[in-house]
Design an enzyme around this catalytic site. Structure first.
Site, short mmCIF file in Angstrom:
data_model
loop_
_atom_site.label_atom_id
_atom_site.label_comp_id
_atom_site.label_asym_id
_atom_site.label_seq_id
_atom_site.Cartn_x
_atom_site.Cartn_y
_atom_site.Cartn_z
N CYS A 152 -10.81 -6.33 -7.83
CA CYS A 152 -11.49 -5.77 -9.02
C CYS A 152 -11.47 -6.78 -10.17
CB CYS A 152 -10.78 -4.48 -9.40
SG CYS A 152 -11.18 -3.82 -11.02
N CYS A 178 -10.06 -5.47 -13.44
CA CYS A 178 -8.60 -5.32 -13.31
C CYS A 178 -7.90 -6.65 -13.57
CB CYS A 178 -8.23 -4.84 -11.91
SG CYS A 178 -8.88 -3.21 -11.47
#
Length: 102
Positions: free
Chosen positions: A31, A34
């Site tokens: 991600c 993230c």
């Protein structure tokens, strides 16, 4: 204080039974957002001894992600005294995350 990796095995002890406010970061290695948020979360952990900062890898801990109804990552969840106090999705500036925890 360093960031704790949370699994279903240590969740109850480290998160639900914590005397400190807990900031849970639900993330995954693939991600992009993230990875952008991770250094900010790490910085918060290093600078704030009064907050327990924990990370949950949603790929490895699907049961916990489901329990917290995590549909989007990164998701931040603030838990005080075993109760969810706040949550947010997406990348947030450090100040906004600290406001969530107060």
């Amino acid at each position: 204080m360093s960031v704790l990796n949370i699994t279903k095995n240590n969740f109850q002890e480290e998160v639900m039974n914590s005397e400190k406010t807990v900031l849970l970061d639900f993330w995954a290695g693939w991600c992009g957002p993230c990875r952008m948020l991770s250094p900010v979360v790490d910085e918060i952990a290093e600078e704030n001894d009064n907050i327990k900062v924990c990370k949950v890898n949603v790929d490895e801990q699907q049961e916990l992600a489901s329990e917290f109804q995590v549909m989007t990552i990164p998701t931040l969840v603030v838990i005080k005294n075993g109760q969810i106090q706040n949550r947010s999705m997406g990348v947030k500036p450090k100040e906004e995350i600290l406001d969530m925890v107060q």
